[in-house]
Design a protein around this motif. Structure first.
Motif, PDB file in Angstrom:
ATOM      1  N   LEU A   1     -18.139  24.680  45.773  1.00 44.94           N
ATOM      2  CA  LEU A   1     -17.702  25.498  46.890  1.00 44.94           C
ATOM      3  C   LEU A   1     -18.850  25.706  47.872  1.00 44.94           C
ATOM      4  O   LEU A   1     -20.021  25.487  47.544  1.00 44.94           O
TER       5      LEU A   1
ATOM      6  N   THR B   1     -10.430  25.708  47.263  1.00 41.75           N
ATOM      7  CA  THR B   1     -10.067  25.430  45.881  1.00 41.75           C
ATOM      8  C   THR B   1      -8.842  24.539  45.750  1.00 41.75           C
ATOM      9  O   THR B   1      -8.789  23.667  44.886  1.00 41.75           O
TER      10      THR B   1
ATOM     11  N   SER C   1      -9.806  21.007  45.931  1.00 44.57           N
ATOM     12  CA  SER C   1     -10.588  20.603  44.762  1.00 44.57           C
ATOM     13  C   SER C   1      -9.691  20.388  43.550  1.00 44.57           C
ATOM     14  O   SER C   1      -9.889  19.441  42.779  1.00 44.57           O
TER      15      SER C   1
ATOM     16  N   VAL D   1     -14.365  26.119  41.227  1.00 50.30           N
ATOM     17  CA  VAL D   1     -13.199  26.550  41.982  1.00 50.30           C
ATOM     18  C   VAL D   1     -13.093  28.068  41.909  1.00 50.30           C
ATOM     19  O   VAL D   1     -13.756  28.717  41.091  1.00 50.30           O
ATOM     20  N   SER D   2     -12.235  28.620  42.740  1.00 50.57           N
ATOM     21  CA  SER D   2     -11.969  30.055  42.720  1.00 50.57           C
ATOM     22  C   SER D   2     -10.477  30.261  42.535  1.00 50.57           C
ATOM     23  O   SER D   2      -9.699  30.182  43.489  1.00 50.57           O
ATOM     24  N   VAL D   3     -10.086  30.469  41.289  1.00 53.72           N
ATOM     25  CA  VAL D   3      -8.678  30.676  40.946  1.00 53.72           C
ATOM     26  C   VAL D   3      -8.490  32.156  40.620  1.00 53.72           C
ATOM     27  O   VAL D   3      -9.125  32.663  39.689  1.00 53.72           O
TER      28      VAL D   3
ATOM     29  N   TRP E   1      -8.264  28.528  50.045  1.00 51.57           N
ATOM     30  CA  TRP E   1      -9.504  29.110  49.565  1.00 51.57           C
ATOM     31  C   TRP E   1      -9.177  30.201  48.551  1.00 51.57           C
ATOM     32  O   TRP E   1      -8.222  30.967  48.720  1.00 51.57           O
ATOM     33  N   GLY E   2      -9.988  30.309  47.497  1.00 52.55           N
ATOM     34  CA  GLY E   2      -9.708  31.278  46.434  1.00 52.55           C
ATOM     35  C   GLY E   2      -9.772  32.711  46.886  1.00 52.55           C
ATOM     36  O   GLY E   2      -8.925  33.536  46.499  1.00 52.55           O
TER      37      GLY E   2
ATOM     38  N   ILE F   1     -15.024  32.736  40.018  1.00 49.05           N
ATOM     39  CA  ILE F   1     -15.354  31.318  40.110  1.00 49.05           C
ATOM     40  C   ILE F   1     -15.298  30.729  38.705  1.00 49.05           C
ATOM     41  O   ILE F   1     -15.813  31.327  37.750  1.00 49.05           O
TER      42      ILE F   1
END
Length: 297
Positions: free
Chosen positions: A98, A131, A134, A148-150, A201-202, A267
């Motif tokens: 990120l 994210t 990605s 990633v940002s889930v 984006w997360g 993250i």
């Protein structure tokens, strides 16, 4: 059919460019083009539609792509098994990251990988698309691992390793009506012009989900891909923003006012659950997990 033909095909298919594909496999473009033409002759089908400088996969190419990935993954697994018997870990890992990764020290991790696994090559790719892109690249095989940002604890089809979590603050200018407040309710913000990040984006997803869960609507008037740009727009009274606490940096107290909220930014290190990780990927995952402690600051 030669394995290197499939490697050339995969490189070009993922890059959608003969030039960039040749660069990925470190072979001159003419050799890559010749190899793919040979593969097309053997299969009796064109794999790419060539339109000037742009290309796209044909239906035959679309069918071949996932099967080529499986074949090459199986070959890599065989190599890993032999290397393991000899006490060696080698291979290439394409790692997505990120634009901002909080407290995760990616540089230190890469240095430790190079020190402890000199035969492992890590290709780092930073995304400004967030994210969602990605995760799509992990699913397609264009990335092997990705930060990633889930917002959720799990994502179907992916293995997630928690890496970092921190608070998300509401930020307004020092002249804003909410400046000086210690708390703010989402219902007080529905009429504000929001600066935010693109969908996918997360951190955007976390905020969107919070408003949606509260049955509230908000207006995003400006989208940016830079935390510093978002802060500068806030300073100029062009909107308000939710930001991960670590992204405030020196901006806190310099023309802005931040208010802590119950929102959290997470993250994770992610990989596709559809295939087994290679030995090189396992080594990188281990380094991330050993080096990073997901604590709430």
């Amino acid at each position: 059919m030669q394995l290197f033909h499939l490697e050339y095909f995969l490189a070009v298919a993922e890059a959608l460019s003969f030039t960039r594909g040749a660069h990925r496999v470190n072979i001159v473009q003419s050799a890559v083009s010749a190899g793919i033409k040979q593969l097309e002759r053997e299969l009796g089908a064109e794999l790419f539609v060539r339109q000037g400088r742009s290309i796209r996969l044909t239906p035959a190419g679309e069918v071949l792509l996932p099967r080529a990935r499986v074949v090459l993954a199986d070959v890599q697994a065989a190599r890993d098994a032999v290397d393991a018997a000899n006490g060696t870990v080698r291979g290439t890992v394409v790692l997505g990251t990120l634009a901002h990764v909080g407290s995760i020290d990616v540089l230190r991790i890469l240095q430790e990988v190079r020190r402890d696994y000199p035969d492992v090559i890590v290709k780092l790719r930073q995304t400004v698309q967030g994210t969602r892109t990605s995760l799509e690249d992990l699913r397609s095989g264009a990335l092997d691992l990705a930060l990633v940002s889930v917002p959720e604890q799990a994502a179907p089809g992916f293995e997630l390793y928690p890496m970092h979590v921190e608070g998300i603050d509401f930020v307004c200018s020092a002249r804003h009506r909410l400046s000086g407040r210690k708390r703010v309710a989402l219902s007080e913000l529905v009429d504000e012009p929001f600066i935010d990040f693109p969908e996918g984006w997360g951190n955007r997803a976390t905020v969107d989900n919070s408003f949606s869960s509260a049955a509230l609507n908000r207006t995003v008037s400006t989208e940016v891909v830079s935390f510093s740009m978002a802060l500068e727009l806030v300073r100029q009274d062009l909107g308000v923003v939710f930001l991960p606490r670590s992204a405030l940096g020196i901006g806190a107290g310099m023309g802005t006012w931040s208010i802590k909220t119950p929102l959290s930014w997470r993250i994770q290190l992610a990989r596709s659950a559809a295939r087994q990780p290679t030995a090189a990927e396992q080594a990188l995952i281990l380094k991330f997990r050993q080096t990073t402690q997901p604590v709430f600051p």
